[in-house]
Design an enzyme around this catalytic site. Structure first.
Site, PDB file in Angstrom:
ATOM      1  N   ARG A 941      22.220 -47.737  38.166  1.00 41.30           N
ATOM      2  CA  ARG A 941      21.308 -47.648  39.312  1.00 41.30           C
ATOM      3  C   ARG A 941      19.906 -48.016  38.841  1.00 41.30           C
ATOM      4  O   ARG A 941      19.425 -47.515  37.814  1.00 41.30           O
ATOM      5  CB  ARG A 941      21.334 -46.235  39.888  1.00 41.30           C
ATOM      6  CG  ARG A 941      20.542 -46.079  41.179  1.00 41.30           C
ATOM      7  CD  ARG A 941      20.649 -44.654  41.676  1.00 41.30           C
ATOM      8  NE  ARG A 941      22.002 -44.300  42.065  1.00 41.30           N
ATOM      9  CZ  ARG A 941      22.473 -43.053  42.069  1.00 41.30           C
ATOM     10  NH1 ARG A 941      21.696 -42.057  41.674  1.00 41.30           N
ATOM     11  NH2 ARG A 941      23.704 -42.814  42.453  1.00 41.30           N
ATOM     12  N   ARG A1010      13.798 -38.633  40.950  1.00 42.41           N
ATOM     13  CA  ARG A1010      14.541 -39.895  41.089  1.00 42.41           C
ATOM     14  C   ARG A1010      13.718 -40.911  41.879  1.00 42.41           C
ATOM     15  O   ARG A1010      12.538 -40.720  42.116  1.00 42.41           O
ATOM     16  CB  ARG A1010      15.895 -39.624  41.735  1.00 42.41           C
ATOM     17  CG  ARG A1010      16.766 -38.671  40.874  1.00 42.41           C
ATOM     18  CD  ARG A1010      18.187 -38.621  41.363  1.00 42.41           C
ATOM     19  NE  ARG A1010      19.022 -37.767  40.528  1.00 42.41           N
ATOM     20  CZ  ARG A1010      20.337 -37.638  40.677  1.00 42.41           C
ATOM     21  NH1 ARG A1010      20.954 -38.308  41.638  1.00 42.41           N
ATOM     22  NH2 ARG A1010      21.037 -36.842  39.892  1.00 42.41           N
ATOM     23  N   LYS A1075      18.551 -32.290  40.242  1.00 37.40           N
ATOM     24  CA  LYS A1075      17.830 -33.503  40.654  1.00 37.40           C
ATOM     25  C   LYS A1075      16.688 -33.158  41.607  1.00 37.40           C
ATOM     26  O   LYS A1075      16.669 -32.112  42.254  1.00 37.40           O
ATOM     27  CB  LYS A1075      18.804 -34.470  41.317  1.00 37.40           C
ATOM     28  CG  LYS A1075      19.579 -33.913  42.509  1.00 37.40           C
ATOM     29  CD  LYS A1075      20.658 -34.884  42.940  1.00 37.40           C
ATOM     30  CE  LYS A1075      21.575 -34.273  44.003  1.00 37.40           C
ATOM     31  NZ  LYS A1075      22.708 -35.143  44.323  1.00 37.40           N
ATOM     32  N   LYS A1077      14.047 -35.114  44.506  1.00 36.34           N
ATOM     33  CA  LYS A1077      13.890 -36.336  45.295  1.00 36.34           C
ATOM     34  C   LYS A1077      12.616 -36.276  46.121  1.00 36.34           C
ATOM     35  O   LYS A1077      12.296 -35.246  46.716  1.00 36.34           O
ATOM     36  CB  LYS A1077      15.101 -36.540  46.214  1.00 36.34           C
ATOM     37  CG  LYS A1077      16.408 -36.751  45.449  1.00 36.34           C
ATOM     38  CD  LYS A1077      17.585 -36.968  46.382  1.00 36.34           C
ATOM     39  CE  LYS A1077      18.860 -37.242  45.601  1.00 36.34           C
ATOM     40  NZ  LYS A1077      20.014 -37.480  46.491  1.00 36.34           N
ATOM     41  N   CYS A1296      28.485 -43.697  51.884  1.00 32.70           N
ATOM     42  CA  CYS A1296      28.357 -43.762  50.431  1.00 32.70           C
ATOM     43  C   CYS A1296      29.491 -44.610  49.856  1.00 32.70           C
ATOM     44  O   CYS A1296      30.366 -45.064  50.583  1.00 32.70           O
ATOM     45  CB  CYS A1296      28.384 -42.359  49.834  1.00 32.70           C
ATOM     46  SG  CYS A1296      30.003 -41.567  49.950  1.00 32.70           S
ATOM     47  N   CYS A1302      33.665 -43.773  42.547  1.00 31.09           N
ATOM     48  CA  CYS A1302      32.978 -42.488  42.420  1.00 31.09           C
ATOM     49  C   CYS A1302      33.955 -41.401  41.977  1.00 31.09           C
ATOM     50  O   CYS A1302      34.970 -41.153  42.646  1.00 31.09           O
ATOM     51  CB  CYS A1302      32.321 -42.094  43.739  1.00 31.09           C
ATOM     52  SG  CYS A1302      31.465 -40.505  43.638  1.00 31.09           S
ATOM     53  N   CYS A1341      32.514 -37.070  49.704  1.00 27.31           N
ATOM     54  CA  CYS A1341      32.505 -35.709  49.171  1.00 27.31           C
ATOM     55  C   CYS A1341      31.326 -34.977  49.810  1.00 27.31           C
ATOM     56  O   CYS A1341      30.509 -35.597  50.497  1.00 27.31           O
ATOM     57  CB  CYS A1341      32.381 -35.732  47.640  1.00 27.31           C
ATOM     58  SG  CYS A1341      30.715 -36.072  47.042  1.00 27.31           S
ATOM     59  N   CYS A1345      25.309 -37.991  49.666  1.00 28.66           N
ATOM     60  CA  CYS A1345      24.494 -39.148  49.290  1.00 28.66           C
ATOM     61  C   CYS A1345      24.018 -39.954  50.498  1.00 28.66           C
ATOM     62  O   CYS A1345      22.941 -40.531  50.474  1.00 28.66           O
ATOM     63  CB  CYS A1345      25.278 -40.053  48.338  1.00 28.66           C
ATOM     64  SG  CYS A1345      25.575 -39.306  46.721  1.00 28.66           S
TER      65      CYS A1345
END
Length: 1442
Positions: A941, A1010, A1075, A1077, A1296, A1302, A1341, A1345
């Site tokens: 990414r 991120r 994470k 964001k 996603c 994935c 899932c 995302c």
């Protein structure tokens, strides 16, 4: 095709009566009625025969002969000359075997009756009930006589009724021995007995073969009558007893008419046809016999039944012979009683040798030959051909030629002959041109044009232009030269054509009979495209003794044939290259094209998966063989399959290394081989000694084997902890995955503890499935292999994961199934099964604490007190702290060529470098069966704040996707690029290429800040530029400072060795708990879903249109864990206002409060949203302001009205133009009719502005100057990038990646959402909502995302094909949705949405969006906060239909 009652009845008899059943598949991509009936019957049948499928067009005779059982063999097919004519050469051999050939005819019987002459018995059935009864007769007859029986029956219609006998009675009926007396058993309707002389004088001898066979038929019929209690006769007669006219019928109509002087005879037994039996139904009073047969397509003058009857009548010894006339049955739907009378009247006046017709005439009924249906999926290739060759494309066997040339137009033999004729005519044209050039008297203009044509005659485009000019000159000058006249006559061949014959993989079964051999050996300039539609997963479902010939190898052996193997759903570019090379090659070309589908409705997603599986496993290799290169001194063979190339390269590298070693030191050759035995002996000796030592150390206690099956790692941790605790109690304990243990080795163990979680709908995790399947198979066979094993099982699941009562059995299903199988195999359960439930107060530990002590008691170590502290489990926090600032052993792992993976701890660290390790889940099972590791690859990414890139950067990303990835790349929901399929040895070079484009991947993932995203509003160029500049500053300010990234990937070494140490001034050695964001939104568009981010900056614009500052939000986040109510999505809260200059500092301080207060014990509750809810919003805000040293100003007013993109052309405030393209789910790739990747590459080559990626996965071509506008528009139109005709629903959708790459995916997302939208779109269109925007999102899932929890409608994967359904999100991202149904599949989704959307269309208020409507209408309650997300889920009230 659906099964009619006739087909179902016959298929069931064939299934219950046979040892082996063979059926021919349909020419269409749908299962036949026989096939569907076999499948349905197999689900309930007690005794199951072997069922084999023969591809359409293949030779079924060879399959029948190679699979002859000791008992009965049955064959079923629909009548088709391409199938039945293949049987003819084998009938002589089949005739003396117990075989029944069931042939279903739609109307015409011509093709089926071709087989009659070579088979001892032929039975015909007119109705569905007759078909069932006669199928039983045929089975009985074939078994008792050991001879073949041909059973022809009509397909019939769905309204027919069939009475069947019980399944268990059929085997007994077939096993009964025939009666001993073979001479006297005749049916009551016969007027003569054996050996008598009939009134017509015909004597029947007892030893006549046809009479013997007839008696055998009678015995079988009598036995069947006793079973079914219905009359079964060889002939059915009604009408006058002393007729003048006898009408003998063979066809679908019943002729249930009553006339004076007319008798009707319906034949059921067509062979044997003893003269005495037939003459018994033709009384002496008969003057005329009319034989009516439904054989419109019979090719010879005399029809089959007419010849037999006429011969019998003429050879009789009667004094008077009636006239016998032939009649063809036309359209039976128009036959009435008056038509029969007219027929007999015509018969009395016409020449007896003239053929009569009943019903609509043969020509009228038949009409023009209908063109064969071309399955829609095959257009994937035909469209490419049209796109490449345009007007000069000639599909020589196109179905469009059938109306003019007949059915033969599509056959390869006829087509090849026609092409040969065309090429000979073109050769004649070239000779005429050469002759004309020799004549000095022709005009100079014509001479020049003809000379030019000779040079370009094989060039498609140029030859067309020159040809038009030549014809114009010939037309104007009208030269009298004979060669010029021949040129004009042959003018249709002036243009160079690309000639193609398209065929199916059925040609591969018989290279000679298919005409393929003749085409390959012809040396003609012809191209052949063979479509292979057999899915990889069905490759073993057909007849195992029949295999397709390798057409590619066969053609390559000729040496002068171009051969290619392609797959459009694997590599579109490779298909283009192969087709162009084939067209250019002088001589025959064969292109084998893979298109795996079982039926026409097979979704493109399934074809993609099957293609990927076949190509990646090497079942369908991609290659090109071009003999023209060999003539140039180049290698003619090119292997284009990456998977095979990688394996081959590894082998060659190893082979080359050994070769070089031996070449440099020849004495090593013998040592390398000779030492193998000694090394093996030494290894065995060492292993034996180690085993002995282990035995001594554990002499006082039984050894314990701990086996686990785990996908997410939880069960693995529990198993390893159990083994550690066992060792601390003095036990000899080993731990391993279930699949690492064979049943044979398991049987040798004394005590085994199993720990397993569940996957999908109660299935075993990936590393436990092989052993589980083996145990199931052994259980089915009733074996008791594990009688010495003592076992216990602990399972880990979630009792609320499948909330519906009918799904409750999925809870811990893998554990329960394993426990039952072990017991059935003789193993002794020593501890009751333990069940760990995520819903318990302590999670699975609640059940585990009850289960573990029981195990210690059984093993006799429950009294031992463990003094030693239990090792602390390794967590992400340990890995980060020990990583030396994100280094770990990544560099060493990249050098390890023994595996395609990195160490598990390193895969946690590579996330900080923008890299995720993945494997191809489509082929995971296949590779496990092959005994190789998963097909590991990596996702990369890019960090690209604000989603803005320059054209040269775009070109580099395009190149990286081709050179290092899977040929595609994806625009993510965080406005950046993502590459998939990058193998380990390409990782470093790919990241170096990204850095060369002045981009990087550092902090694109991991427990850090991120990629910062920014609203991409095309019309607000000035504000966007200011917001983008701010986003870059935030991103750079919060960037990790470690130099590990540059050391590992860019080969930049530390100065002075270890003299300088890394330091992370913001993050520290532990970095963040989870994470982080950041998003920047520019009202009125909330395309970044600012409230779904940890930190949000909402731009506030002053009266001059400049950026004044931001309202700051904190605490948003999407991730959830299914069934765990401690996890929930949350929207951010507005903290206050800050200036642009203060923005970076505010972001930093919020991040620091999270760093110091976030939950590092439980990663599922580690995000900022949980920190704020735990601390309280005001306390959290106070901590932030304390670090800032000042208070945030009060928030300023703002308004959002949407979170979807503004598609199409817009003019920015800077006067330049922007175009927003629709890129479905952000995937940049070339597909048939959508060459988006190529188109965007071409735009990037000329574009002078920039590209902006949107957070909804679309693309803006920005800053187009007025003078460049026409060129950009032309390119957009050329590659269909300007197509914005999609529905509002599709334009507002997002998904996603999910499968196959994935590792967290539980269900499909990117590959499935477009298919679901196709179906929901139809519902919207039916209700006038095509252009209305409804925000629909899907993830594979619950990690969120694609930000599903703020969509108006969302689907979150739980298991393959099963989703959580959510409703009620705010249209502009201002409100969370809520769970509406916890488990839905596609049919349920459509059933829910259809009335809901209809009601929305009828009852919505002006401007009311769907998410608001479902709340107002009472379908779902509004979500007021993240903590209240589970409240009133599943619908607030019962909704009455509108």
């Amino acid at each position: 095709m659906s099964a009619t009652p006739s087909v179902r009845a016959v298929a069931r008899v064939a299934y219950f009566s046979s040892d082996v059943v063979v059926h021919s598949r349909s020419s269409q991509p749908v299962p036949t009625g026989f096939e569907t009936t076999f499948d349905a019957t197999a689900r309930t049948a007690q005794n199951k025969p072997a069922v084999l499928a023969a591809p359409f067009g293949a030779d079924p005779g060879a399959t029948l002969l190679q699979n002859r059982p000791a008992g009965l063999l049955s064959y079923t097919t629909y009548s088709n000359p391409q199938v039945l004519h293949h049987l003819v050469p084998h009938l002589a051999e089949l005739a003396s075997t117990p075989t029944v050939l069931h042939v279903a005819a739609t109307d015409d019987l011509s093709d089926a009756l071709v087989l009659r002459s070579s088979i001892p018995f032929c039975i015909y059935s007119r109705t569905a009930q007759h078909a069932y009864d006669n199928a039983l007769v045929a089975a009985r007859l074939a078994r008792t006589e050991g001879k073949a029986v041909l059973h022809i029956f009509h397909v019939g219609h769905q309204r027919e009724l069939v009475l069947e006998v019980a399944e268990d009675r059929i085997p007994r009926f077939l096993a009964e021995k025939p009666a001993a007396n073979g001479n006297g058993h005749h049916h009551h309707h016969h007027t003569a007995s054996n050996g008598s002389v009939h009134a017509n004088g015909q004597s029947e001898e007892a030893d006549d073969e046809s009479s013997r066979l007839f008696r055998a038929y009678e015995h079988a019929a009598l036995a069947t009558v006793a079973l079914v209690r219905r009359a079964i006769r060889p002939f059915y007669q009604h009408g006058s007893t002393e007729p003048h006219n006898v009408v003998i019928t063979l066809g679908r109509p019943s002729f249930a008419f009553v006339f004076v002087g007319i008798s009707f005879v319906e034949l059921s037994l067509l062979k044997p046809l003893p003269p005495s039996r037939l003459l018994s139904v033709i009384p002496p009073s008969t003057q005329r016999v009319v034989v009516i047969e439904q054989v419109r397509q019979w090719q010879t003058k005399w029809t089959p039944l007419y010849l037999d009857i006429a011969s019998i009548v003429q050879q009789s010894q009667a004094e008077h012979h009636p006239i016998v006339q032939s009649c063809i049955l036309g359209d039976v739907n128009e036959v009435e009683a008056v038509d029969v009378l007219k027929l007999l009247q015509r018969a009395s006046t016409q020449d007896p040798s003239a053929r009569l017709e009943l019903g609509t005439s043969t020509s009228a009924a038949t009409g023009a030959a209908a063109a064969p249906h071309v399955p829609k999926h095959e257009s994937s290739y035909t469209k490419i051909l049209s796109h490449l060759f345009g007007d000069r494309l000639e599909i020589a066997n196109s179905p469009e030629l059938v109306p003019s040339l007949g059915q033969l137009a599509t056959s390869p033999e006829f087509t090849l002959g026609r092409i040969r004729g065309e090429l000979e005519e073109r050769a004649e044209l070239i000779a005429a041109v050469q002759e004309l050039l020799q004549d000095a008297s022709i005009p100079a203009e014509l001479h020049a044009l003809v000379s030019k044509w000779v040079l370009v005659k094989d060039d498609g485009a140029k030859s067309k232009t020159v040809s038009e000019e030549i014809l114009a000159v010939l037309d104007s000058l009208k030269p009298s030269h004979p060669a010029a006249e021949r040129i004009f006559t042959l003018r249709s061949h002036l243009n160079a054509r690309s000639r193609w014959i398209i065929g199916s993989d059925a040609w591969s079964y018989d290279l000679g009979a298919s005409g393929l051999h003749h085409a390959i050996a012809s040396k003609l300039n012809i191209n052949i495209l063979i479509l292979d539609s057999l899915p990889y997963s069905s490759r073993n479902a057909s007849d195992p003794s029949r295999r397709k010939h390798d057409v590619g190898l066969y053609a390559m052996n000729h040496g002068d044939v171009y051969v290619a193997s392609v797959a459009v759903y694997s590599s579109y570019t490779h298909v283009l290259q192969a087709l162009m090379e084939a067209d250019k090659f002088e001589g025959p070309s064969v292109v084998l094209a893979y298109l795996p589908y079982k039926e026409e409705e097979t979704p493109a997603l399934e074809i993609l998966k099957e293609t990927k599986l076949a190509v990646d496993t090497g079942y369908w290799p991609l290659y090109r063989w071009n003999p023209a290169k060999e003539r140039e001194g180049k290698e003619p063979f090119t292997l284009d399959s990456d998977a095979i190339k990688n394996d081959l390269q590894k082998f060659l590298d190893r082979q080359n290394h050994l070769s070089q070693l031996v070449r440099s030191q020849p004495q090593l050759a013998s040592e390398l081989v000779g030492s193998l035995g000694e090394n093996l002996k030494l290894a065995r000796k060492q292993r034996a000694q180690q085993s002995y030592n282990d035995l001594l150390s554990a002499i006082d206690a039984p050894p314990l084997l701990v086996l686990y099956a785990s996908d997410g790692g939880k069960a693995e941790k529990v198993a390893k902890r159990l083994a550690t605790r066992a060792k601390m109690r003095g036990l000899s304990a080993t731990v391993a995955t279930m699949d690492s243990m064979t049943v044979e080795d398991l049987a040798k163990e004394e005590y085994v503890a199993f720990v397993t979680s569940v996957a999908g709908q109660g299935e075993f995790p990936q590393n436990g499935r092989t052993l589980a399947k083996t145990l199931n198979a052994l259980t089915a066979r009733g074996e008791q292999l594990l009688s010495n094993v003592r076992y216990t099982v602990f399972g880990m699941g979630d009792s609320h994961y499948w909330p519906r009562p009918e799904d409750a059995h999925y809870y811990n299903k893998a554990c329960k199934d394993l426990d039952a199988r072990l017991e059935q195999l003789g193993a002794q359960r020593v501890v009751p099964v333990g069940l760990g439930d995520d819903q318990d107060a302590d999670g699975p530990e609640t059940g585990y604490k009850l289960w573990e002590p029981q195990l210690w008691k059984v093993l006799g170590v429950d009294a031992i007190e463990v003094q030693e502290a239990e090792p602390e489990p390794i967590t992400n926090e340990h890995i980060k702290a020990a990583s030396q600032y994100l280094r770990g052993t990544i560099a060493e792992g990249l050098e390890d060529n023994s595996t395609g993976a990195l160490a598990p701890s390193d895969t946690q660290l590579t996330k900080f470098h923008g890299i995720y390790q993945q494997d191809d889940r489509d082929i995971r099972d296949e590779r496990q069966v092959q005994g190789v590791e998963p097909a590991f690859s990596f996702m990369i990414r890019v960090r690209m704040p604000g989603g803005v890139c320059k054209p040269d950067q775009w070109l580099m990303m395009d190149q990286i996707a081709d050179e290092h990835g899977n040929g595609t790349f994806k625009i993510t929901t965080r406005q950046t690029f993502q590459f998939h399929g990058v193998i380990k040895r390409h990782l470093k070079s790919a990241i170096q290429d990204i850095n060369r484009a002045l981009l990087d991947t550092l902090a694109a993932c991991g427990d850090v800040n991120r990629n910062v995203i920014v609203s991409a509003i095309p019309s607000l160029s000035k504000v966007h530029a200011q917001a983008y500049d701010f986003a870059q500053k935030v991103s750079n300010h919060l960037l990790p400072r470690t130099t590990a990234y540059h050391e590992i990937w860019l080969d930049k070494k530390l100065v002075a060795g270890d003299a300088l140490k890394d330091v992370e001034p913001l993050y520290g050695e532990f970095y963040l708990p989870r994470k982080f964001k950041v998003a920047v939104a520019v009202p009125p568009t909330n395309d970044v879903d600012v409230f779904a981010n940890d930190v949000g900056f909402i731009a506030i614009v002053d009266e001059k249109g400049d950026l004044a500052g931001f309202n700051v939000t904190a605490g948003g986040g999407m991730g959830v864990t299914h069934g765990n109510k401690k996890t929930y999505p949350r929207l951010g809260d507005v903290l206050g206002f800050c200036t642009v200059a203060q923005g970076c500092e505010v972001a930093e301080k919020i991040m620091l409060v999270q760093r110091d207060n976030g939950n590092r014990e439980d990663r599922k509750n580690a995000r900022l949203k949980y920190t704020i809810d735990r601390m309280g919003l005001e306390t959290f805000k106070a901590e932030v302001e304390k670090l800032l040293g000042y208070q945030l100003q009060p928030a300023r007013p703002f308004t959002f009205d949407r979170n979807v993109d503004d598609f199409g052309w817009h003019t920015g405030t800077n006067g330049k133009y922007q175009f927003t393209c629709f890129i479905e789910n952000g995937r940049i790739q070339d597909e048939p009719d959508r060459d988006f990747k190529t188109g965007l590459r071409e735009i990037a080559k000329v574009h002078k502005g920039s590209f902006r990626l949107t957070a909804n996965q679309h693309l803006i071509i920005a800053d187009v100057a007025t003078e460049d506008l026409p060129q950009i528009k032309d390119l957009l139109a050329q590659y269909k990038l300007d197509n914005l005709s999609q529905s509002g629903l599709r334009l507002s959708s997002s998904a996603c990646v999910a499968f196959p790459t994935c590792g967290l995916a539980m269900a499909e997302s990117e590959r499935y959402l477009p298919i679901l939208i196709d179906k929901v779109e139809k519902i919207c269109e039916e209700n006038g909502l095509r252009n209305d925007s409804i925000v629909m999102r899907m993830t594979g899932c619950p990690n969120g995302c694609a930000r599903p929890y703020v969509a108006e409608v969302a689907f979150v994967g739980k298991a393959p094909g099963t989703y959580l359904m959510l409703l009620g999100g705010g249209y502009h991202g201002q409100r969370l949705n809520k769970i509406y149904r916890e488990t839905v599949t596609e049919p349920e989704i459509l059933a829910i949405l259809k009335p809901m959307i209809k009601r929305y269309a009828l009852e919505r208020h002006d401007g009311e969006h769907f998410g608001d409507f479902v709340i107002r209408a009472g379908y779902i309650a509004p979500t007021t906060s993240g903590k209240a997300w589970y409240d009133k889920m599943g619908g607030e009230i019962v909704v009455a239909s509108s």
